[in-house]
Design a protein around this motif. Sequence first.
Motif, PDB file in Angstrom:
ATOM      1  N   ARG A  57      36.759  46.627  38.481  1.00 52.20           N
ATOM      2  CA  ARG A  57      37.691  45.574  38.120  1.00 52.20           C
ATOM      3  C   ARG A  57      37.537  45.282  36.642  1.00 52.20           C
ATOM      4  NH1 ARG A  57      35.799  45.390  42.678  1.00 52.20           N
ATOM      5  NH2 ARG A  57      33.953  44.207  42.231  1.00 52.20           N
ATOM      6  N   GLU A  70      45.162  42.930  39.507  1.00 51.83           N
ATOM      7  CA  GLU A  70      44.775  41.593  39.951  1.00 51.83           C
ATOM      8  C   GLU A  70      45.398  41.212  41.286  1.00 51.83           C
ATOM      9  OE1 GLU A  70      45.527  38.849  36.754  1.00 51.83           O
ATOM     10  OE2 GLU A  70      44.099  39.854  35.435  1.00 51.83           O
ATOM     11  N   TRP A  71      46.531  41.790  41.637  1.00 52.66           N
ATOM     12  CA  TRP A  71      47.220  41.433  42.872  1.00 52.66           C
ATOM     13  C   TRP A  71      46.623  42.097  44.117  1.00 52.66           C
ATOM     14  CZ3 TRP A  71      49.232  45.826  45.001  1.00 52.66           C
ATOM     15  CH2 TRP A  71      49.583  46.868  44.138  1.00 52.66           C
ATOM     16  N   ASP A 136      52.079  43.322  36.595  1.00 56.49           N
ATOM     17  CA  ASP A 136      51.373  44.391  35.872  1.00 56.49           C
ATOM     18  C   ASP A 136      52.225  45.639  35.634  1.00 56.49           C
ATOM     19  OD1 ASP A 136      51.473  45.447  38.423  1.00 56.49           O
ATOM     20  OD2 ASP A 136      49.359  45.981  38.506  1.00 56.49           O
ATOM     21  N   GLN A 163      46.755  45.793  32.422  1.00 54.82           N
ATOM     22  CA  GLN A 163      45.682  45.488  33.366  1.00 54.82           C
ATOM     23  C   GLN A 163      44.941  46.730  33.827  1.00 54.82           C
ATOM     24  OE1 GLN A 163      46.743  42.927  36.611  1.00 54.82           O
ATOM     25  NE2 GLN A 163      48.203  41.805  35.367  1.00 54.82           N
TER      26      GLN A 163
END
Length: 170
Positions: A57, A70-71, A136, A163
């Motif tokens: 991450r 992030e989703w 993103d 991202q």
Amino acid sequence: MTTATRPTTARRSLRIALASTAALSALLLTAGCSVVEDIVPNKTPTKHFDTYADAPRSGESEDLAFFMPEWVPEDAEDIDVRLHVSQPGYVIGFSSAKGVDVGDCTKLDEPYGGPAMTADFLPSDLPTTGLVGCGDGRAVAEIDGRWYGWTTEEPIPGQDDTQTMHGAEH
């Protein structure tokens, strides 16, 4: 020229090697990562992660390529990721009991040209409606109980595609 002043074959070879190394170094420094990417044998690597905890991450890993968007929910499992290292292209597929929080996403009214790249785990018949963008630069959809996200051929306006590696400056 005497034998003592004539360069030996070993010295000539060393000079050639040093000159070649210097030329290659100069080329890499001036051309940037595009040259490095062009000599990478697999420009579309694929990775599999059993769980979200196994995947890198942003800010938590030195892996420069396979950050989880992030989703992606923390209960994601059986995660497959494929990306292109020198042009837009990122595809992800995973299972999740919780699913993607589409309330934080925006409905996409257009298909934006379909996926920018393919992957063997991506369904061949992707939907062109009912897609969302989760900020993103990728279209996201649930297909047969599995979640997928893909970079579209045409950029999705207003999305931050930095991202994951595809959008990052290198």
